[in-house]
Design a protein around this motif. Sequence first.
Motif, short mmCIF file in Angstrom:
data_model
loop_
_atom_site.label_atom_id
_atom_site.label_comp_id
_atom_site.label_asym_id
_atom_site.label_seq_id
_atom_site.Cartn_x
_atom_site.Cartn_y
_atom_site.Cartn_z
N ASP A 108 0.84 -1.21 0.00
CA ASP A 108 0.00 0.00 0.00
C ASP A 108 0.87 1.26 0.00
N ALA A 145 2.57 1.88 -3.34
CA ALA A 145 1.60 2.35 -4.34
C ALA A 145 1.22 3.81 -4.09
N ASP A 146 1.08 4.18 -2.83
CA ASP A 146 0.72 5.57 -2.49
C ASP A 146 1.78 6.55 -3.01
N GLU A 155 1.29 7.13 -6.51
CA GLU A 155 -0.08 7.57 -6.80
C GLU A 155 -0.83 6.53 -7.63
N ASN A 160 -3.14 2.65 -7.30
CA ASN A 160 -3.98 1.94 -6.34
C ASN A 160 -4.20 0.50 -6.78
N HIS A 161 -4.66 -0.31 -5.86
CA HIS A 161 -4.95 -1.71 -6.13
C HIS A 161 -6.14 -2.15 -5.27
N LYS A 219 -8.26 -4.25 -2.94
CA LYS A 219 -7.92 -5.31 -1.99
C LYS A 219 -9.21 -6.04 -1.65
N HIS A 221 -13.22 2.05 -8.13
CA HIS A 221 -11.87 1.48 -8.16
C HIS A 221 -10.83 2.40 -8.77
N GLN A 222 -11.22 3.61 -9.16
CA GLN A 222 -10.27 4.55 -9.76
C GLN A 222 -9.46 3.86 -10.85
N THR A 258 -5.85 4.50 -12.29
CA THR A 258 -4.59 4.36 -11.55
C THR A 258 -4.35 2.95 -11.02
N ILE A 259 -5.12 1.97 -11.47
CA ILE A 259 -4.95 0.60 -10.99
C ILE A 259 -3.70 -0.04 -11.60
#
Length: 204
Positions: free
Chosen positions: A115, A118-119, A122, A124-125, A127, A170-171, A174-175
Amino acid sequence: DARLEGCIFSGLSTDDIAEKATALVRNDAAESKSQPPEVRPGGGSAHFEKSTMTKDKAPKLTAEQQRVLDKASDCMHATSAWMASGRKSNRPKGQLVIVTGGPGSGKSFLIQEIDATADKLELNHPKLCLMASAANVINGRTLHSATGMTLMGPSTSLSGQKLKKLKKLHQVGTIWGIIIDEISAVTYTFFHETDKRFQRIIDC
């Protein structure tokens, strides 16, 4: 006995990911009873022994955990570079990593480290967990809520406003990957449907 607990996906565009994951599940279930498996090129698995952290020391990644984090980081950087290029080429090739280990071996801690990485980029994933109680531990979502399925299962349609809502949730822009915790509780059919639905969700 250690059992399959976590699964990390990246790329999200492979058609045979469900079949590959099932094969790794079977292999790792047998391997975990004999010896910790190695992380294999292009994906693979890692087995965590119980942590030996002391109260006066902050938790640290083990060698196996670091290898998984490094692989995830490589995938994140590849995805970040692809996004920065304007997504003109194909999405970076997908990979599959399976993590095993008993209670207290550091699987949730590893997710926290992923996490944090990834932050910084920028990214995301999602979970995901089958059970809400497990999802709360990693600040995730149930497979049902994340994919738009109801308790009726795969028969639930995914289109229109529901699909648009999940893309926003889920944006998708940016996945870089997906994390599924306690995947041993997920049936092949449910897993395959999850893969199909996320391919639709991420197909911008």
